[in-house]
Design a protein around this motif. Structure first.
Motif, mmCIF file in Angstrom:
data_model
loop_
_atom_site.group_PDB
_atom_site.id
_atom_site.type_symbol
_atom_site.label_atom_id
_atom_site.label_comp_id
_atom_site.label_asym_id
_atom_site.label_seq_id
_atom_site.Cartn_x
_atom_site.Cartn_y
_atom_site.Cartn_z
ATOM 1 N N THR A 1 36.482 42.930 -19.736
ATOM 2 C CA THR A 1 36.436 44.314 -19.230
ATOM 3 C C THR A 1 37.839 44.903 -19.192
ATOM 4 O O THR A 1 38.077 46.025 -19.644
ATOM 5 C CB THR A 1 35.857 44.318 -17.795
ATOM 6 N N ASN A 2 38.781 44.121 -18.649
ATOM 7 C CA ASN A 2 40.141 44.632 -18.498
ATOM 8 C C ASN A 2 40.858 44.756 -19.830
ATOM 9 O O ASN A 2 41.676 45.657 -20.018
ATOM 10 C CB ASN A 2 40.932 43.740 -17.542
ATOM 11 N N TYR A 3 40.520 43.834 -20.752
ATOM 12 C CA TYR A 3 41.129 43.915 -22.080
ATOM 13 C C TYR A 3 40.674 45.202 -22.778
ATOM 14 O O TYR A 3 41.481 45.916 -23.377
ATOM 15 C CB TYR A 3 40.738 42.690 -22.910
ATOM 16 N N ILE A 4 39.384 45.495 -22.653
ATOM 17 C CA ILE A 4 38.854 46.710 -23.291
ATOM 18 C C ILE A 4 39.527 47.945 -22.677
ATOM 19 O O ILE A 4 39.922 48.875 -23.375
ATOM 20 C CB ILE A 4 37.310 46.772 -23.141
ATOM 21 N N LYS A 5 39.695 47.889 -21.348
ATOM 22 C CA LYS A 5 40.347 48.993 -20.633
ATOM 23 C C LYS A 5 41.771 49.190 -21.172
ATOM 24 O O LYS A 5 42.195 50.308 -21.464
ATOM 25 C CB LYS A 5 40.388 48.612 -19.157
ATOM 26 N N LEU A 6 42.497 48.073 -21.309
ATOM 27 C CA LEU A 6 43.885 48.138 -21.769
ATOM 28 C C LEU A 6 43.947 48.631 -23.216
ATOM 29 O O LEU A 6 44.777 49.462 -23.569
ATOM 30 C CB LEU A 6 44.530 46.750 -21.658
ATOM 31 N N ARG A 7 43.016 48.091 -24.043
ATOM 32 C CA ARG A 7 43.030 48.481 -25.456
ATOM 33 C C ARG A 7 42.763 49.984 -25.592
ATOM 34 O O ARG A 7 43.399 50.678 -26.380
ATOM 35 C CB ARG A 7 41.964 47.677 -26.203
ATOM 36 N N THR B 1 45.052 43.763 -8.789
ATOM 37 C CA THR B 1 45.389 44.526 -10.001
ATOM 38 C C THR B 1 46.225 43.668 -10.950
ATOM 39 O O THR B 1 45.993 43.655 -12.153
ATOM 40 C CB THR B 1 46.181 45.794 -9.619
ATOM 41 N N GLY B 2 47.190 42.948 -10.364
ATOM 42 C CA GLY B 2 48.033 42.075 -11.180
ATOM 43 C C GLY B 2 47.231 41.020 -11.913
ATOM 44 O O GLY B 2 47.463 40.745 -13.097
ATOM 45 N N ILE B 3 46.257 40.443 -11.211
ATOM 46 C CA ILE B 3 45.437 39.388 -11.835
ATOM 47 C C ILE B 3 44.596 39.973 -12.965
ATOM 48 O O ILE B 3 44.482 39.394 -14.049
ATOM 49 C CB ILE B 3 44.543 38.708 -10.768
ATOM 50 N N ASN B 4 44.032 41.165 -12.720
ATOM 51 C CA ASN B 4 43.252 41.814 -13.782
ATOM 52 C C ASN B 4 44.121 42.097 -14.997
ATOM 53 O O ASN B 4 43.716 41.883 -16.140
ATOM 54 C CB ASN B 4 42.662 43.137 -13.272
ATOM 55 N N LEU B 5 45.341 42.541 -14.727
ATOM 56 C CA LEU B 5 46.272 42.845 -15.821
ATOM 57 C C LEU B 5 46.605 41.573 -16.591
ATOM 58 O O LEU B 5 46.632 41.569 -17.826
ATOM 59 C CB LEU B 5 47.551 43.445 -15.235
ATOM 60 N N ARG B 6 46.827 40.475 -15.842
ATOM 61 C CA ARG B 6 47.182 39.218 -16.498
ATOM 62 C C ARG B 6 46.062 38.793 -17.459
ATOM 63 O O ARG B 6 46.319 38.415 -18.597
ATOM 64 C CB ARG B 6 47.398 38.136 -15.438
ATOM 65 N N GLY B 7 44.812 38.891 -16.992
ATOM 66 C CA GLY B 7 43.683 38.534 -17.854
ATOM 67 C C GLY B 7 43.677 39.359 -19.127
ATOM 68 O O GLY B 7 43.480 38.839 -20.227
ATOM 69 N N ALA B 8 43.922 40.675 -18.969
ATOM 70 C CA ALA B 8 43.885 41.563 -20.138
ATOM 71 C C ALA B 8 44.990 41.201 -21.123
ATOM 72 O O ALA B 8 44.772 41.125 -22.332
ATOM 73 C CB ALA B 8 44.054 43.008 -19.676
ATOM 74 N N THR C 1 40.037 32.106 -19.050
ATOM 75 C CA THR C 1 40.832 33.097 -18.320
ATOM 76 C C THR C 1 40.113 33.500 -17.040
ATOM 77 O O THR C 1 40.706 33.578 -15.973
ATOM 78 C CB THR C 1 41.061 34.343 -19.196
ATOM 79 N N ASP C 2 38.798 33.745 -17.171
ATOM 80 C CA ASP C 2 38.041 34.166 -15.984
ATOM 81 C C ASP C 2 38.033 33.075 -14.929
ATOM 82 O O ASP C 2 38.145 33.350 -13.736
ATOM 83 C CB ASP C 2 36.609 34.545 -16.376
ATOM 84 N N ALA C 3 37.924 31.823 -15.374
ATOM 85 C CA ALA C 3 37.914 30.715 -14.402
ATOM 86 C C ALA C 3 39.247 30.683 -13.658
ATOM 87 O O ALA C 3 39.283 30.531 -12.430
ATOM 88 C CB ALA C 3 37.675 29.396 -15.121
ATOM 89 N N ASN C 4 40.337 30.851 -14.396
ATOM 90 C CA ASN C 4 41.654 30.837 -13.753
ATOM 91 C C ASN C 4 41.814 32.036 -12.819
ATOM 92 O O ASN C 4 42.311 31.911 -11.701
ATOM 93 C CB ASN C 4 42.733 30.858 -14.846
ATOM 94 N N ASN C 5 41.336 33.200 -13.284
ATOM 95 C CA ASN C 5 41.499 34.405 -12.473
ATOM 96 C C ASN C 5 40.676 34.363 -11.203
ATOM 97 O O ASN C 5 41.110 34.835 -10.164
ATOM 98 C CB ASN C 5 41.143 35.646 -13.293
ATOM 99 N N ILE C 6 39.475 33.783 -11.289
ATOM 100 C CA ILE C 6 38.661 33.790 -10.061
ATOM 101 C C ILE C 6 39.274 32.838 -9.040
ATOM 102 O O ILE C 6 39.270 33.112 -7.841
ATOM 103 C CB ILE C 6 37.177 33.482 -10.327
#
Length: 1501
Positions: A273-279, A392-399, A1148-1153
């Motif tokens: 989701t965040n990658y799509i947002k960033l792209r 927000t930082g974690i979401n950004l990191r995933g993206a 990535t999601d596992a690490n982020n959660i």
């Protein structure tokens, strides 16, 4: 109307709703009932009583039948419109009601009887307010909108009643100057707004007055039972206090937290989701011009567009929190100021009493309550700000990680091999740089809020102290750049430390990877010294790091002391009648404490910002070249000498090389219709099954490595496993083909990896198969079996196009097309017949090398010949891994077993702090340092308290002196002298500053000493450990001790230890001071301490689990990155990019959660600790005010107690957080300690090094006698050699052969005592080797191993690390090994660089370097362990001749891979299962028809 009320002497203190004074106006209803104030208040009780009566039965009785609950697993579905607004309005309502209650109580204090009507209705309203929100919450989560009718009626009634009251107040001329008028007006507004919200729900959900209600569905996340992270979905109160985390954190005590427990990420937070947002944000910037803008500015704009909004929210929260933070000092000032004054004016209107806002705020108790609320709010906002920023930082990191991965998928592999980009750099990008961006987002709110905080703080100080405050602030401001300088220095030293530690790690890694060779050559000390040297540099850098850290800690502690000292000195000297009352002194003290934090942090925040601004996410460009070729269908073979470009040809065909010229054409149509040919640059081809020369393994099970994302087809899988003769290997593995093979296939041998890699290519259902030298690591039987069953049978039957690169020329007759390469070009191509006609010389050369007819093998010989050595090694590796694993399993089983005692014991262990590791850590420092550490800490904190106590003492005396002066009415003589107080204060402050320095230095020095000790011990232990340790422990885990764990001990534990000791002592001293000032506080302390204890107990367990989970989920993520980089060619050849992207998203999601839960857990703790801190402040304030009013406690001490109370929550927070961190970090000490218990090899021999016992040139002759030798790998394992006897005369050439696993290699290792020789002995030149020191023995023999190992450095260093040989000797050795032309052509000749693992040479060349290395050491005994396995036949036959000539006078023991290599030997030993079968001259054995050796030779023809 306004009259001062004088009590009549007859009235008694009694209880009545309207009061019971005799001449009371309260009961006067002459002007109409509504004009009586008491009646108005009574009327206001009605709605509240109505609500309480209606809702209680519903809440407590009717909640059993929740029939219409929508079936979702969480009762968190919040779907009524205006949900958040309702919560906010209710919070404001409750606060105003508390003010109304307080106002009532204060104004009632002026009359003699109690007037309940002043505060009872407000009390009922408060209860009704709480009930309304609880009731609403239950209805919303149960989805019973019709029951909201009760609330609608309540809001209408409350609104009407309050409006009537307000109107009457206005009518009677009561205005904004009276506080109760303002409160009533606000309540009218709030009830009106809440009524509007309620009507909005009816309009939105249409549950009444409408024919058909609105249907709503719960969000997808809540329907998914796997989503357990509820922060985005819960109500406002739960969001603010992390209430939903309670069950999660308490359950950690019952069962460990793992990925199953924390579930999935909500959709909005997933990496995709965040990658799509960033792209999308990136693309939006491209549109107008059509071209992509460049540079960091562009990246920042995209980030702002994608993730800016939550950041603004976080900054807003931070502003609010910082402004509320100033309530503390102001309230302290107010409380201390008003305790000493007594002022009362009161008005009576409408028969009731009114006070003004000013009088209300001059009441010390009111201020205490307001301070309590301000603290609660401030802490809530602060934690909310942190949480939003980190999320927000974690979401950004995933993206960003997803973006980098997609970039990697498009990388050109050639620049990986050219060393432009290493796996390590990519991992750094993922692990370090993305984390820095995340931290930047976390620190971003600070960047905006800090300047505001500083400005407001300085203004308030000026208001309190005048010009001297500015001077104090200047001290802080002047020292801030110094702090910034220290901070930049810190980051520089950290950088250089990092460089040294990565260099040390590289060396350690090489040392561990080549440990077998180093031990065999007795070179371990050379490498050990090299690591120690780098460690020395690292420690020097660490010393600087420690120094700057201690300066930084010192300044943090000393600056506030210096600022306060300067301010008060100036303040006393500037103004003669300086107002240094406790109110002023302690308020300014608190303000200084507030000011120091932003000024200190500002430097590090600015630094991180600068760092983040320079993080351009790297974009790469690459180049390489390739020849042209034509590959028709069927079986094509590519042959040629080592390093002539065979593999590059395959890569070019796959489009993995940069095209300089020419095209790669893939023919799409396999059918017989007219061919449709596509001319492209190798990009639009179909999938190709590709087995690379260096086998690439996934860190997964054997079966997953073979099927490789393809569906499992039993029959096909069986056929492939059979063709690659993997079944016997699989049978050995403990879980069969379900066994995890570890990172890079760590538990498998080269041959097994190669066969699994080939099996993968065979299993894929693609039209084209590329096999790059699949036979290099296999013996003759396995190669033949693979050729016959795999390539000729399986692939031909399926009519697949096969391209095979090989050195095995005997398979050429099977080829449909042959390509011969030389120096990067095609020498000739065609069928074997064509080449025989066109290139007769080449054909003859091949023929002599092939000389064997292709004959069908008897299936028995093949079946027997499974590579048993590999299997045996595997069995060994497996055995130990299993042992380790079963231990873990036992632990887990014991956790899961039903035995409650057992369970509770294990859980208790998880809840206790690892004191033993702490002891190990501290004892490594030595007792002198430890004593210094403890003493300095205790002295420092005692002094801190003394400074503040003296200030209290001083300011109290100022006030007493003033009062006396006023009493005696003198102006000139009674002046108060500050000088004595000031000088003591100055001395104390200076001592405090000195001690701050002493403690910070002591802590860092202790840390350094321990770091030095532990690493040195660890390295020495590992170097001397037996080979068994390296065979049974995965290399990664030993490396982790040297990398992560050493880093933790070097850099993290000292600072954590310092913070922990400081926060604990501060906390203790603060509570001590409060208890001293108001002993009554001790009663309240007990329940608070118990609460605190349980919170930290639960939090520590959960936090440790989550931290470990975060680390353990980061590992698969990083290894997925490195795995992808290493296997790019294979993944892209098979067109499997989407599948690997999918796996990345999962990791990535596992690490982020895990990170999100950890953040939420930290916030959970902090909110609770802050609330407890607020309670401490409230209790301390109320107790000290009471104490001061009734027991004449000096105002200075009240100020002191309150100032300390304000700080308690911070200290408690830090204490628990640091305790949890310390616990995790001590794990490193524990793990290192585990390795330190390893038993070393016995290096001491019975004979000393002296010449008399061991002659200088020993062994001169090279005579070997083996007497009744039995050998095993470990005392727990069976022997691998049984009662072997042999005699080798000086200078003999001995060949040892036998099926794989017959004990050939164990035989060679026995000469070096690398295995346990538990029976018999080996005598070389009349010396029993078991009596020699190991160093001597190993340094006098030479061996060439099967796996070529090169170290990074120069060619010279690789051939002769001891630096004993001359250049002539080195060139001679290179000439013997056929490498002279290669080395001559390199820049630098002998000093040319060798990259890590010798990657810049081909496999064959590396093997030749290893031969040269053995030739340099002129020992009279040379052992060759299958040394020519990965060399083409031409080079091999040259080598054999060279060995025979160059070593004419030395004893050579060759363990043969290809039997024909030992036909010229003087003696042949044939082994089987650890015993000698045949032992004779080769000719004699060949003459015997039934000899095993003869059958080998026949098979090898």
């Amino acid at each position: 109307m306004i009259s001062r009320y004088k009590p009549s002497p007859g009235s008694t203190m009694s209880l009545a709703f309207c009061g019971n004074e005799n001449n009371s106006v309260a009961y006067n209803v002459d002007g109409g009932v509504l004009n009586n104030g008491c009646f108005l208040d009574a009327l206001n009780v009605v709605p509240h009583v109505f609500l309480l009566f209606i809702t209680f039965p519903i809440l407590f009785i009717g909640w059993g039948s929740q029939s219409s609950k929508v079936h979702i697993h969480h009762s968190t579905w919040l779907h009524f419109p205006g949900h958040n607004l309702r919560w906010l309005l209710t919070f404001v309502l409750l606060f105003i009601l508390v003010c109304e209650i307080a106002e009532g109580i204060v104004s009632d204090g002026f009359s003699q009887s109690l007037h309940l009507h002043l505060y009872m209705p407000a009390g009922l309203a408060f209860m009704a307010g709480i009930t309304s929100i609880v009731y609403y919450h239950n209805i919303e989560t149960s989805n019973f909108p019709k029951l909201l009718l009760a609330l609608l009626i309540y809001w209408v009634l409350a609104f009407i009643m309050k409006t009537i009251k307000f109107a009457k107040y206005t009518e009677h001329g009561i205005g904004p100057r009276q506080l109760r008028y303002c409160i009533t007006g606000l309540l009218v507004l709030l009830y009106g707004l809440l009524l509007a919200v309620e009507i909005n729900v009816i309009l939105g959900r249409r549950y009444m007055c409408f024919a058909n209600p609105t249907e709503v569905k719960p969000p997808e996340d809540l329907q998914d039972l796997g989503v357990r992270f509820l922060q985005p979905f819960v109500n406002l109160l739960s969001k603010a206090t992390y209430w939903w985390m309670n069950t999660f954190i308490t359950s950690a005590h019952r069962r460990p937290i793992d990925l199953k427990v924390i579930g999935k990420l909500p959709i909005a937070m997933r990496a995709l989701t965040n990658y799509i947002k960033l792209r999308k944000a990136f693309e939006d910037q491209k549109r107008p011009q059509g071209t992509a803008p460049q540079g960091p500015k562009w990246i920042w704009q995209a980030l702002r567009k994608a993730f800016g909004r939550p950041l603004i929210l976080s900054i807003t929260f931070r502003f609010l929190a910082d402004l509320l933070g100033f309530a503390g000092p102001l309230c302290i000032s107010g409380i201390v100021h008003h305790i000493s004054k007594d002022n009362r004016t009161i008005q009576q209107l409408l028969g009731i009493y009114f006070i003004s806002s000013k009088e209300f705020l001059e009441n010390a108790y009111v201020l205490a309550v307001l301070l309590f609320f301000a603290l609660l709010l401030q802490r809530t906002f602060l934690q909310a700000s942190y949480y939003v920023a980190i999320e927000t930082g974690i979401n950004l990191r995933g993206a960003i990680q997803t973006k980098i991965y997609n970039k990697i998928m498009r990388l050109c592999t050639s620049n990986m091999s050219m060393g432009e980009l290493t796996v390590a750099q990519i991992c750094n990008l993922v692990a370090i740089d993305t984390n820095q961006l995340m931290w930047f987002f976390f620190l971003c709110p600070n960047l905006w809020a800090m300047p505001v905080q500083i400005i407001v703080g300085v203004i308030l100080l000026y208001y309190l102290l005048g010009i001297s405050a500015l001077i104090g602030a200047t001290v802080i401001a002047v020292l801030a750049p110094v702090q910034y300088f220290v901070a930049t220095k810190l980051s520089q030293t950290q950088k250089s430390t990092l460089e040294y530690s990565s260099e040390r790690l590289k060396k350690t890694n090489e040392l561990l990877r080549g440990i077998k060779l180093l031990k065999l050559y007795a070179w371990e000390h050379i490498f050990c010294d090299s690591v120690e040297e780098t460690r020395g540099k690292e420690l020097t850098s660490l010393q600087a790091f420690a120094l700057y850290t201690s300066i930084s800690i010192f300044m943090n502690a000393a600056i506030p002391i210096a600022a306060v000292l300067t301010t008060f000195v100036v303040h006393v000297h500037i103004s003669e009648d300086a107002d240094l009352s406790p109110a002023v002194a302690f308020a300014s003290l608190s303000l200084f404490h507030i000011l120091v934090t932003p000024l200190f942090l500002l430097s590090s925040v600015v630094r991180s910002t600068v760092k983040a601004l320079f993080l351009h996410l790297v974009i790469y460009l690459f180049t390489h070249a390739s020849p042209a070729l034509n590959l028709p269908g069927k079986l094509t073979m590519i042959v040629g000498q080592v390093g002539c470009g065979k593999s590059s040809l395959l890569l070019a065909a796959l489009g993995e090389m940069q095209r300089v010229s020419g095209t790669v054409t893939w023919n799409r149509n396999v059918s017989l219709t007219p061919l449709h040919v596509l001319s492209i640059s190798g990009r639009k081809r179909g999938a190709v099954a590709y087995a690379s020369q260096k086998p690439w393994m996934l860190n997964a099970t054997v079966v997953e490595n073979i099927t490789f994302e393809m569906p499992m087809i039993k029959s096909r899988y069986k056929a492939v496993v059979e063709a690659c003769s993997l079944q016997p290997d699989i049978d050995i593995l403990p879980q069969g083909d379900q066994t995890e093979i570890g990172e890079r296939g760590i538990i498998l041998s080269g041959g097994q990896k190669q066969r699994i890699s080939v099996a993968r290519a065979l299993y894929q259902q693609t039209n084209v198969v590329f096999l790059d030298d699949p036979f290099s690591a296999l013996d003759i039987h396995l190669s033949d079996h693979l050729m016959q069953d795999g390539i000729l049978k399986l692939l031909r039957e399926e009519k697949r196009t096969v391209v095979l690169v090989t050195h095995k020329l005997q398979y050429l007759p099977h080829a449909d097309w042959i390509i011969a390469m030389k120096d990067g070009t095609i020498q000739t191509e065609g069928t074997l017949k064509d080449i025989q006609n066109s290139e007769p010389d080449l054909f003859d050369q091949w023929k002599t090398l092939m000389h064997r007819q292709d004959q069908e093998f008897e299936t028995e010989t093949v079946a027997e010949s499974m590579t048993d050595l590999e299997r045996k090694n595997l069995r060994r590796a497996m055995y130990s891994r299993e042992a380790a694993r079963t231990e873990e399993d036992d632990e887990e089983e014991s956790v899961e077993s039903d035995d409650d005692d057992n369970l509770s014991q294990v859980m208790r262990q998880r809840a206790t702090i690892p004191w033993r590791s702490c002891g190990t850590y501290l004892s490594s420092a030595g007792f002198l340092l430890l004593g210094l550490l403890l003493l300095s800490q205790l002295l420092k904190h005692s002094l801190m308290v003394a400074i503040d106590y003296w200030l209290a003492h001083w300011t109290s005396h100022v006030i007493t002196a003033k009062l006396e002066a006023t009493a005696h009415n003198c102006t000139i003589d009674c002046g108060f002298s500050h000088s004595w107080y000031l000088s003591v204060f100055s001395v104390l402050c200076c001592l405090g500053i000195v001690l701050c320095l002493a403690t910070s230095v002591a802590v860092e020095w202790t840390g350094l000493k321990v770091a030095k000790e532990l690493h040195q011990n660890l390295l020495n232990k590992i170097i001397l450990a037996p080979m068994r340790l390296f065979e049974t422990t995965p290399l990664g885990s030993i490396l982790n001790r040297f990398s992560t764990d050493t880093n933790t001990i070097d850099q993290h534990i000292p600072t954590t230890l310092e913070c922990l000791s400081r926060s604990t002592l501060l906390c203790v001293s603060a509570l001590g001071v409060i208890s001293y000032v108001t002993p009554v506080f001790l009663f309240a302390l007990l329940p608070l301490a118990v609460t605190c204890y349980f919170i930290q107990k639960y939090f520590r367990v959960a936090s440790r689990d989550l931290q470990q989970l975060e680390d353990s989920t980061q590992l698969p993520l990083l290894s997925h990155f490195s795995e992808t980089v290493e296997g790019l060619t294979t993944i892209r050849a098979l067109r499997y990019e989407p599948r690997f992207r999918q796996r990345l998203l999962q990791f990535t999601d596992a690490n982020n959660i895990a990170s999100l839960f950890l953040t939420a857990a930290n916030r959970w703790l902090e909110v609770r600790m802050e609330y407890i801190g607020a309670c401490v402040v409230l209790v301390a304030a109320v107790a000290s005010i009471t104490n001061s009013l009734y027991n004449q406690l000096s105002t200075g001490l009240v100020g002191l107690g309150l100032t300390y109370a304000l700080m308690v929550s911070n200290y408690m927070n830090w204490m628990v957080r640091n305790l949890a961190d310390m616990e995790v970090q001590l794990g490193s000490v524990k793990r290192i300690n585990g390795l330190l218990k390893t038993e070393p090899e016995n290096y001491e021999g019975l004979l000393s090094e002296s010449v008399s016992q061991v002659p200088d040139g020993w062994p001169r002759e090279g005579e070997i006698k083996i007497q009744n030798l039995s050998v095993r790998y470990d005392t727990t394992l069976k022997p691998v050699l049984k009662n072997v006897n042999a005699h080798v005369s000086p200078g003999q050439k001995v060949g040892i052969c036998g099926r794989t696993g017959s004990g050939k290699s164990s035989f060679s290792l026995a000469f070096f005592r690398m295995v346990d020789m538990f029976e018999g002995r080996i005598v070389i030149d009349n010396i029993d080797i078991s009596k020699l020191p190991l160093q001597t023995l190993r340094s006098r023999l030479s061996i060439i191993l099967q796996d070529p190992i090169l170290f990074s450095g120069t060619i010279r260093f690789n051939l002769d690390p001891e630096m004993k040989a001359t250049d002539e000797m080195l060139w001679e050795a290179l000439e013997i090994a056929q490498l002279k032309p290669v080395v001559k052509s390199l820049p630098g000749g002998l000093d040319a660089t060798v990259t890590e693992g010798g990657e810049n040479f081909s496999q064959g060349q590396r093997q030749l370097f290893c031969l040269a290395r053995a030739f340099v050491r002129k020992s009279s005994i040379l052992i060759m362990d299958e040394a020519t396995a990965s060399i083409d036949m031409a080079t091999e036959s040259i080598l054999q001749k060279v060995v025979m000539t160059a070593f004419a006078d030395r004893t050579v023991v060759t363990i043969a891979h290809r039997v024909h290599t030992i036909l010229n030997a003087d003696l042949v030993i044939v082994m089987k299962r650890g015993i000698i079968l045949e032992y004779d001259r080769p000719q004699a054995l060949l003459e015997k028809e039934d000899s095993v050796f003869a059958s080998f030779v026949r098979a090898d023809k």
